[in-house]
Design an enzyme around this catalytic site. Structure first.
Site, PDB file in Angstrom:
ATOM      1  N   ARG A 127      -2.714  13.800 -14.265  1.00 37.44           N
ATOM      2  CA  ARG A 127      -2.257  13.727 -15.664  1.00 37.44           C
ATOM      3  C   ARG A 127      -3.409  13.280 -16.565  1.00 37.44           C
ATOM      4  O   ARG A 127      -4.195  12.410 -16.220  1.00 37.44           O
ATOM      5  CB  ARG A 127      -1.111  12.731 -15.801  1.00 37.44           C
ATOM      6  CG  ARG A 127      -0.801  12.446 -17.265  1.00 37.44           C
ATOM      7  CD  ARG A 127       0.445  11.659 -17.491  1.00 37.44           C
ATOM      8  NE  ARG A 127       0.548  10.497 -16.644  1.00 37.44           N
ATOM      9  CZ  ARG A 127       1.690   9.876 -16.387  1.00 37.44           C
ATOM     10  NH1 ARG A 127       2.806  10.332 -16.899  1.00 37.44           N
ATOM     11  NH2 ARG A 127       1.712   8.827 -15.609  1.00 37.44           N
ATOM     12  N   ARG A 171       4.355   1.546  -8.609  1.00 38.11           N
ATOM     13  CA  ARG A 171       5.393   1.951  -9.572  1.00 38.11           C
ATOM     14  C   ARG A 171       6.524   2.703  -8.871  1.00 38.11           C
ATOM     15  O   ARG A 171       7.695   2.543  -9.222  1.00 38.11           O
ATOM     16  CB  ARG A 171       4.784   2.822 -10.680  1.00 38.11           C
ATOM     17  CG  ARG A 171       4.011   1.993 -11.705  1.00 38.11           C
ATOM     18  CD  ARG A 171       2.941   2.786 -12.432  1.00 38.11           C
ATOM     19  NE  ARG A 171       3.441   3.940 -13.121  1.00 38.11           N
ATOM     20  CZ  ARG A 171       2.708   4.994 -13.457  1.00 38.11           C
ATOM     21  NH1 ARG A 171       1.417   5.035 -13.153  1.00 38.11           N
ATOM     22  NH2 ARG A 171       3.240   6.005 -14.096  1.00 38.11           N
TER      23      ARG A 171
HETATM   24  P1  AP5 Z   1       5.147  13.105 -17.472  1.00 34.09           P
HETATM   25  O1  AP5 Z   1       6.041  13.894 -18.361  1.00 34.09           O
HETATM   26  O2  AP5 Z   1       4.036  12.319 -18.095  1.00 34.09           O
HETATM   27  O3  AP5 Z   1       6.007  12.184 -16.468  1.00 34.09           O
HETATM   28  P2  AP5 Z   1       6.841  10.840 -16.723  1.00 34.09           P
HETATM   29  O4  AP5 Z   1       8.102  10.967 -15.958  1.00 34.09           O
HETATM   30  O5  AP5 Z   1       6.922  10.541 -18.181  1.00 34.09           O
HETATM   31  O6  AP5 Z   1       5.905   9.804 -15.963  1.00 34.09           O
HETATM   32  P3  AP5 Z   1       5.399   8.366 -16.370  1.00 34.09           P
HETATM   33  O7  AP5 Z   1       4.284   8.033 -15.433  1.00 34.09           O
HETATM   34  O8  AP5 Z   1       5.143   8.260 -17.838  1.00 34.09           O
HETATM   35  O9  AP5 Z   1       6.645   7.494 -16.021  1.00 34.09           O
HETATM   36  P4  AP5 Z   1       6.679   5.994 -15.781  1.00 34.09           P
HETATM   37  O10 AP5 Z   1       8.130   5.760 -15.735  1.00 34.09           O
HETATM   38  O11 AP5 Z   1       5.908   5.501 -14.626  1.00 34.09           O
HETATM   39  O12 AP5 Z   1       5.855   5.384 -17.032  1.00 34.09           O
HETATM   40  P5  AP5 Z   1       6.305   4.741 -18.426  1.00 34.09           P
HETATM   41  O13 AP5 Z   1       5.283   5.049 -19.425  1.00 34.09           O
HETATM   42  O14 AP5 Z   1       7.710   5.083 -18.715  1.00 34.09           O
HETATM   43  O15 AP5 Z   1       4.537  14.149 -16.399  1.00 34.09           O
HETATM   44  C1  AP5 Z   1       3.618  13.710 -15.403  1.00 34.09           C
HETATM   45  C2  AP5 Z   1       2.540  14.801 -15.177  1.00 34.09           C
HETATM   46  O16 AP5 Z   1       3.133  15.942 -14.581  1.00 34.09           O
HETATM   47  C3  AP5 Z   1       1.864  15.298 -16.473  1.00 34.09           C
HETATM   48  O17 AP5 Z   1       0.523  15.572 -16.193  1.00 34.09           O
HETATM   49  C4  AP5 Z   1       2.638  16.591 -16.816  1.00 34.09           C
HETATM   50  O18 AP5 Z   1       1.828  17.510 -17.526  1.00 34.09           O
HETATM   51  C5  AP5 Z   1       3.003  17.102 -15.423  1.00 34.09           C
HETATM   52  N1  AP5 Z   1       4.295  17.783 -15.366  1.00 34.09           N
HETATM   53  C6  AP5 Z   1       5.441  17.433 -16.006  1.00 34.09           C
HETATM   54  N2  AP5 Z   1       6.446  18.278 -15.675  1.00 34.09           N
HETATM   55  C7  AP5 Z   1       5.916  19.161 -14.782  1.00 34.09           C
HETATM   56  C8  AP5 Z   1       6.457  20.275 -14.064  1.00 34.09           C
HETATM   57  N3  AP5 Z   1       7.744  20.654 -14.209  1.00 34.09           N
HETATM   58  N4  AP5 Z   1       5.647  20.968 -13.231  1.00 34.09           N
HETATM   59  C9  AP5 Z   1       4.336  20.582 -13.096  1.00 34.09           C
HETATM   60  N5  AP5 Z   1       3.760  19.566 -13.748  1.00 34.09           N
HETATM   61  C10 AP5 Z   1       4.555  18.858 -14.578  1.00 34.09           C
HETATM   62  O19 AP5 Z   1       6.262   3.178 -18.098  1.00 34.09           O
HETATM   63  C11 AP5 Z   1       5.030   2.550 -17.828  1.00 34.09           C
HETATM   64  C12 AP5 Z   1       5.249   1.069 -17.571  1.00 34.09           C
HETATM   65  O20 AP5 Z   1       5.822   0.436 -18.730  1.00 34.09           O
HETATM   66  C13 AP5 Z   1       6.179   0.682 -16.425  1.00 34.09           C
HETATM   67  O21 AP5 Z   1       5.508   0.706 -15.187  1.00 34.09           O
HETATM   68  C14 AP5 Z   1       6.593  -0.746 -16.858  1.00 34.09           C
HETATM   69  O22 AP5 Z   1       5.577  -1.666 -16.585  1.00 34.09           O
HETATM   70  C15 AP5 Z   1       6.698  -0.626 -18.359  1.00 34.09           C
HETATM   71  N6  AP5 Z   1       8.062  -0.287 -18.842  1.00 34.09           N
HETATM   72  C16 AP5 Z   1       8.414   0.818 -19.557  1.00 34.09           C
HETATM   73  N7  AP5 Z   1       9.722   0.814 -19.846  1.00 34.09           N
HETATM   74  C17 AP5 Z   1      10.231  -0.315 -19.297  1.00 34.09           C
HETATM   75  C18 AP5 Z   1      11.550  -0.876 -19.231  1.00 34.09           C
HETATM   76  N8  AP5 Z   1      12.610  -0.259 -19.779  1.00 34.09           N
HETATM   77  N9  AP5 Z   1      11.704  -2.043 -18.562  1.00 34.09           N
HETATM   78  C19 AP5 Z   1      10.663  -2.665 -18.001  1.00 34.09           C
HETATM   79  N10 AP5 Z   1       9.396  -2.187 -18.012  1.00 34.09           N
HETATM   80  C20 AP5 Z   1       9.180  -1.035 -18.663  1.00 34.09           C
HETATM   81 MG    MG Z   2       6.086   9.090 -19.450  1.00 35.76          MG
END
Ligand code: AP5
Ligand code: MG
Length: 225
Positions: A127, A171
Site C-alpha cells: 500500500r 494489528r
Molecule cells: P485499504 O482500503 O487501505 O484497507 P483498510 O481496510 O482501510 O486497511 P487499514 O490498514 O487502513 O485498516 P486498519 O484497520 O489497520 O487501519 P486504520 O487506519 O483503520 O486497502 C489496503 C490496500 O489494498 C491498498 O493498497 C489498496 O489499494 C488495496 N486494495 C483494496 N481493495 C483491494 C482489492 N479488492 N483488491 C486488491 N487490492 C485492494 O487504523 C489504524 C490504527 O488506528 C489502529 O491500529 C489503531 O491503533 C487506531 N484506531 C483506529 N480506529 C480505532 C478505534 N475505533 N479504536 C481504537 N483504535 C483505533
Molecule cells: Mg484504512
C-alpha cells in the site's frame, strides 16, 4: 444512510468507503485517518494516540468514542456517514448504538469485508498513501500513473509507519482478539452483511452497492408510508 465497515487491516475498508462516499454523497469517516492527521499536526489527540498506533494497539475506547462523537455531529453528517475502523470493540459498538438511539437513529448496515490474513499482509506491504489528500494506492493492483505521486492531487506517496510487517501482524492479532467480536455483535440482529473482499475493487463495490440499493429502496418506501 448510516454504515459501518469492518474487516482486517488491509481488507479494503478505506477503498470501499471512498467509493460509497462518492456514489452516495455521505462522508467517509476513518478514525485511523483522523488520528494520523492529529499526529501529523502535533494535536493533543495525536500525542495521546501515537504510542498505541505505532505499536499496532488500539487507542483507549473513551478516546475513540470522543473522536467519533465529535465528528458525526458535524453538518456534513446530517444525511448519514460511513464509519471505517469504528467500532473496533464491542464496548464501542454498544456505546455508539446507545448514543444514536438518543436521537432516534441507528447503524443500518455493517459490512464485513472478508480477506485472508495472507492477503491482508500482502496488501499492507504494497500500500502507498498520498501525503496530501490521503488517496490509497497499491503497487500492483491500483497503481498511481506517475511515479511516487498521487493521480488526484500530485501529492507525494508514502508508506504508513504502521505498515511494517511486524506491526501489521500485531494489528491482525489485535483485530482477531478485540474487533472480530464486533462482527457477531451486528450479526445478532441482522445488520451484518459479509462481503468477499478477495476480488477486484469494482466487484467488491458492486456487492456492497447491491445491499445499499436495497437500503435506498427501503428508505423510500418508509418515506412514502
Ligand atoms: P485499504 O482500503 O487501505 O484497507 P483498510 O481496510 O482501510 O486497511 P487499514 O490498514 O487502513 O485498516 P486498519 O484497520 O489497520 O487501519 P486504520 O487506519 O483503520 O486497502 C489496503 C490496500 O489494498 C491498498 O493498497 C489498496 O489499494 C488495496 N486494495 C483494496 N481493495 C483491494 C482489492 N479488492 N483488491 C486488491 N487490492 C485492494 O487504523 C489504524 C490504527 O488506528 C489502529 O491500529 C489503531 O491503533 C487506531 N484506531 C483506529 N480506529 C480505532 C478505534 N475505533 N479504536 C481504537 N483504535 C483505533
Ligand atoms: Mg484504512
Amino acid at each position: 444512510m448510516r454504515l459501518v465497515l469492518l474487516g482486517l487491516p488491509g481488507a479494503g475498508k478505506g477503498t470501499q468507503g471512498d467509493q460509497i462516499s462518492e456514489k452516495y454523497g455521505i462522508p467517509h469517516i476513518s478514525t485511523g485517518s483522523i488520528i494520523r492527521e492529529a499526529i501529523a499536526a502535533g494535536a493533543d489527540l495525536g500525542q495521546e494516540a501515537n504510542g498505541y498506533i505505532s505499536k499496532g494497539e488500539l487507542i483507549p475506547d473513551e478516546l475513540a468514542l470522543q473522536v467519533v462523537y465529535e465528528r458525526i455531529v458535524q453538518p456534513d453528517c446530517s444525511k448519514g456517514w460511513i464509519l471505517d475502523g469504528f467500532p473496533r470493540t464491542v464496548l464501542q459498538a454498544r456505546a455508539l448504538d446507545q448514543r444514536l438511539a438518543q436521537s432516534g437513529l441507528r447503524v443500518q448496515k455493517a459490512f464485513d469485508i472478508r480477506v485472508t490474513q495472507a492477503e491482508a499482509i500482502e496488501r499492507i506491504a504494497k500500500r502507498r498513501m498520498c501525503s496530501r489528500c490521503g488517496a490509497v494506492y497499491h503497487l500492483e493492483h491500483y497503481r498511481a500513473k506517475g511515479k511516487g505521486v498521487c493521480d488526484a492531487c500530485g501529492g507525494e506517496l508514502y508508506r504508513r509507519s504502521d505498515d511494517t510487517e511486524e506491526t501489521a501482524r500485531r494489528r491482525l492479532a489485535v483485530y482477531m482478539r478485540q474487533t472480530h467480536p464486533v462482527v457477531h455483535y451486528y450479526a445478532q440482529d441482522g445488520r451484518l452483511f459479509s462481503i468477499d473482499g478477495v476480488r477486484p475493487i469494482d466487484q467488491v463495490f458492486a456487492d456492497v452497492d447491491h445491499y445499499l440499493n436495497m437500503l435506498v429502496d427501503e428508505d423510500s418506501v418508509g418515506e412514502a408510508q
